[in-house]
Design an enzyme around this catalytic site. Structure first.
Site, mmCIF file in Angstrom:
data_model
loop_
_atom_site.group_PDB
_atom_site.id
_atom_site.type_symbol
_atom_site.label_atom_id
_atom_site.label_comp_id
_atom_site.label_asym_id
_atom_site.label_seq_id
_atom_site.Cartn_x
_atom_site.Cartn_y
_atom_site.Cartn_z
ATOM 1 C CD GLU A 70 18.188 -23.751 26.424
ATOM 2 O OE1 GLU A 70 19.418 -23.923 26.411
ATOM 3 O OE2 GLU A 70 17.478 -23.743 25.377
ATOM 4 C CD GLU A 143 22.119 -21.551 20.617
ATOM 5 O OE1 GLU A 143 22.154 -20.747 21.574
ATOM 6 O OE2 GLU A 143 21.475 -22.612 20.638
#
Lengths: 423, 422
Positions: A70, A143
């Site tokens: 992604e 992240e």
């Protein structure tokens, strides 16, 4: 195009499966300036082992590939990042990965078609190099560390760990810093070619559009492609039992976070929506804002806000989650269990049932306020084999006998777990 | 869509937003009062005790049951720090009568009554709030205050603001202070509450499908009738004076995996109209994926997943936020400071400005598509010395030129660098 109208919310869904296998859904919203498009593939963190169509051998990829992919989809051969191009058009573009799907989207008022050019181009043209894959590891690493600092995320994942022995729902969507270190461009291309086939994808568009017109625009931007056949996904067998009743993790928080998990059985497709609705009604009756249990826990200073209630399910897993903050998570857990027993014994109070059913109906109506909420709902329900309108239609058929029956099946102490993040 | 503002009484304003874009009607009552140390904790307590019950619906359970019966009407309340004001917000959201299967009663009218009862006619015993409710809400507020540390990124930002506004009202935590809770009694708090509703600015918002009698309904509501006219005590938004300060570096330790870096910047503006330039400045610096921070800290140096900035127009501050590896503190800081210098030197293109404008203009256009954002916009205008319409807002943004942004860049200085690490 097939048209499905829902008279309760007065909305229409236009749906068509194109020759290449892509499903396009359009929900026109006249008079709204905001336009939203979301394009998803039925591929998420649960899909780590599969057979590539045309091959016979199983492929297993590291945890976190769907999410990594992604991130990398925005990279273009020209060197210009598609996220930058879209942002420069004044549209708000984004993407996300869940356990069962990955989605790309943007929201805008103007420049919809200019953005559509870029949007459909980048999703159909991956460009991975050793260098651009390597650089992303630093960003995704941050992240992952950001999520490590979210107690809500830790308490959620631990609930999955306590409930599931093998099902990949228990792993982190992003993978870990260790697992993503094994990802390279070949793995990404293999997963892209397997899962980003139109027959495995769906698109939802919501805003002030003429359905035929927007469908034509979408078709014009599709590159020639054919359905690549069925992707065999391999999931490990999952016993009905839980792994352990309680799981704890220490973090620097002001008071404990808790999450009660209840492992549910997997029902046939046609029963899923109805069961979901019955479960929402039951949980609201048991521990919702107007419940006796909430009142008691509030008076005793055990909890100060209504727990959030979720039901997650697919063909391979189904569970309830009740989460919040409390200094006494064990008290919440034990009193919840006691309350479920009482409910099964005494049956549901009719007034409670009628009232909560009205509430749940209203909550589903509210989902139709915002183009973004509508689109995301239709996409994620679609990948579960559900048309979102079904919730509004089937709620009428949920009666008290059915809810009592579901309560008996669902509330079993042996299927309940408690996850706690303690200080 | 149409917007109409009516003064019900001096200091009490009704805002009617007629719109058929939504399945819902949204009602809101905002009580706006000056933020200060003496009353911050009391106001927080009031916002939480009012949701416990009114004279007509005397407990949370009754309120909830009533709302559930109204097809999932939802009551919510919030507490905000808006410039130097504390704003107590109360909402009821209902679905439009049009979507109710068996339409028996007028849900909007009923909700107005219930919401006004909750805010202006609370449940009392012996001339004070109910002791039991007060005790529980003290614990509730205590836990909210202590819960500040739970969201580390939010905590870092709160702490940076606290450091920048030490000993000033804006540095106060909006939920108040644990040590102030103890002394507050049920009778005292009720007396304080009466004073609050007699003196605060009151805004009532109704958004959705509204009939023409709304104003009359509000005027004739007993709760509204009982309210006096007032010279509302609150702060209009003024240009905050910025004193030149020495850069303050604060490092705090906590059990975190990732370091949270916040830079608090001052913008020294002499004219309210320059705020539109500042908005563009922030957008180029850290407002989007094309911004200098996102591109340089994240995409080029790969130091962060989050690298952004936001503009707090009420106080003329920009806050830069990054989540980084703890060892990369110096490196990240250097790159961030380089971006501030580049902004001063005008190292950004006309194209970047045009692109940022597109993004901002799109977000202005969608204000009308979101019910709560719409209310926030009109409330923001209430507190502004130079209120504008959405059209004016757009045209102001369109007019900003490169030299205006460079001008802002040269009025920007780093006030505080805050780092949360392990």
């Amino acid at each position: 195009m097939q048209v499905i109208e829902n008279l309760k919310v007065k909305e229409k869904l236009y749906i068509e499966k194109l020759e290449n296998g892509l499903t396009v859904m359009i929900i026109p919203k006249h008079g709204i300036l905001k336009k939203y498009i979301i394009w998803g593939t039925n591929y998420g963190s649960n899909d780590s082992t599969f057979v590539v169509p045309g091959e016979t051998q199983e492929t297993t990829v590291p945890e976190g590939v769907a999410h990594f992919l992604e991130h990398k989809m925005f990279e273009q051969e020209s060197g210009v990042n598609s996220l930058d191009t879209l942002t420069a058009l004044g549209v708000e573009a984004n993407a996300y990965t869940t356990n069962d799907h990955t989605a790309y989207l943007y929201e805008c008022t103007d420049n919809f078609y200019e953005a559509l050019d870029e949007f459909m181009d980048y999703v159909q043209h991956p460009y991975f190099t050793d260098e651009n894959v390597e650089k992303e590891k630093g960003i995704i690493g941050q992240e992952i560390m950001m999520y490590d600092d979210y107690p809500e995320w830790r308490v959620y994942l631990n609930t999955m760990q306590a409930m599931y022995h093998n099902n990949p729902i228990k792993i982190d969507t992003t993978g870990t810093i260790e697992t993503i270190s094994h990802i390279d461009k070949d793995i990404l291309y293999k997963c892209y070619n397997t899962f980003y086939n139109p027959s495995n994808m769906a698109m939802v568009i919501c805003g002030d559009f003429e359905p035929e017109e927007i469908l034509k625009e979408v078709k014009e931007r599709l590159i020639p492609n054919t359905s690549n056949g069925e992707i065999k996904r391999i999931y490990p067998d999952e016993p009905d039992t839980i792994v352990k009743e309680k799981i704890e993790q220490k973090m620097e928080v002001s008071q404990s976070l808790y999450s009660i998990g209840i492992k549910d059985r997997i029902v046939e497709q046609s029963a899923k929506v109805k069961r979901h609705l019955a479960i929402e009604i039951l949980l609201n009756i048991l521990i919702g804002k107007s419940s006796k249990l909430y009142k008691k826990l509030y008076s005793d200073g055990v909890i100060y806000s209504t727990p959030s209630i979720d039901y997650e399910f697919s063909d391979k897993y189904a569970h309830v989650m009740i989460s919040g903050q409390s200094n006494e998570p064990d008290v919440v857990f034990e009193s919840f269990k006691a309350e479920t027993k009482k409910l099964i014994e005494e049956g549901i109070d009719e007034n409670d049932f009628d009232r909560i059913k009205k509430k749940i109906y209203g909550l589903y109506v509210k989902e139709y306020n915002d183009v973004a909420d509508i689109s995301r709902m239709f996409l994620s329900d679609y990948f579960k084999g559900i048309n979102s309108f079904d919730y509004l239609e089937e709620i009428d058929s949920v009666n008290i006998d059915y809810a009592n029956q579901v309560a008996k099946e669902l509330f079993d102490d042996k299927k309940m777990v408690l996850s706690v993040v303690t200080k | 869509m149409s917007y109409k503002k009516t003064e019900i009484k001096k200091g009490i304003t009704l805002h009617e937003i007629k719109t058929d874009k939504f399945k819902t009607n949204l009602l809101a009552v905002f009580l706006t009062t000056e933020l200060n140390r003496q009353s911050v904790t009391k106001n927080a307590l009031i916002s939480s005790i009012l949701r416990r019950g009114s004279k007509t619906l005397t407990s949370q359970e009754e309120i909830s049951k009533k709302l559930e019966e109204m097809y999932g009407a939802e009551f919510d309340c919030g507490l905000d720090k808006t410039g130097d004001n504390q704003v107590l917000k109360f909402y009821i959201e209902t679905i439009n009568d049009e979507f109710i299967p068996k339409n028996s009663s007028n849900i909007l009218q009923e909700s107005i009554q219930n919401l006004l009862d909750i805010v202006f006619n609370p449940y009392t015993e012996n001339g004070g709030f109910k002791e039991e409710y007060l005790m529980q809400e003290k614990n509730n507020i205590k836990q909210i205050i202590e819960g500040k540390i739970d969201n580390k990124a939010r905590y870092a930002l709160d702490r940076c603001i606290e450091e920048m506004y030490k000993n000033q009202n804006f540095g106060l935590y909006k939920y108040g202070y644990v040590e102030d809770l103890e002394a507050i009694g049920a009778k005292d708090l009720y007396d304080y509450y009466k004073q609050l509703i007699a003196n605060c600015k009151i805004d009532i918002f109704v958004s959705g499908i509204i009939d023409d009698k709304l104003e009359e309904i509000i005027q004739n509501n007993d709760n509204i009738k009982a309210l006096n006219e007032r010279d509302a005590k609150y702060k209009m938004m003024e240009l905050a004076k910025k004193e030149a300060v020495k850069e303050n570096e604060v490092v705090e330790n906590m059990d975190v995996t990732q370091g949270k870096l916040i830079l608090g910047l001052d913008i020294d503006l002499k004219d309210e109209d320059l705020k539109y330039d500042a908005l563009l400045y922030n957008s180029i610096l850290g407002g989007s994926a094309n911004s200098k921070l996102f591109q340089n800290v994240r995409e080029k140096a790969n130091l962060a997943y989050v690298a952004s900035s936001s503009y707090l127009r009420y106080k003329n501050n920009i806050f830069i936020k990054c989540g980084i590896e703890i060892d990369n503190y110096e490196k990240a800081l250097d790159i961030i400071k380089k971006q501030l210098t580049d902004m001063k030197n005008g190292e950004f293109s006309e194209e970047e400005i045009a692109n940022c404008k597109k993004g901002i203009l799109a977000s202005i256009k969608t204000i009308d598509d979101e019910q709560d954002t719409q209310i926030s916009f009109y409330f923001g205008q209430e507190l502004s010395n130079k209120p504008i319409t959405l059209e004016e807002y757009s045209s102001r943004v369109e007019k900003v030129k490169k030299e205006d942004i460079v001008n802002i860049a040269n009025k920007v200085s780093v006030n505080t660098i805050y780092f949360l690490r392990n």
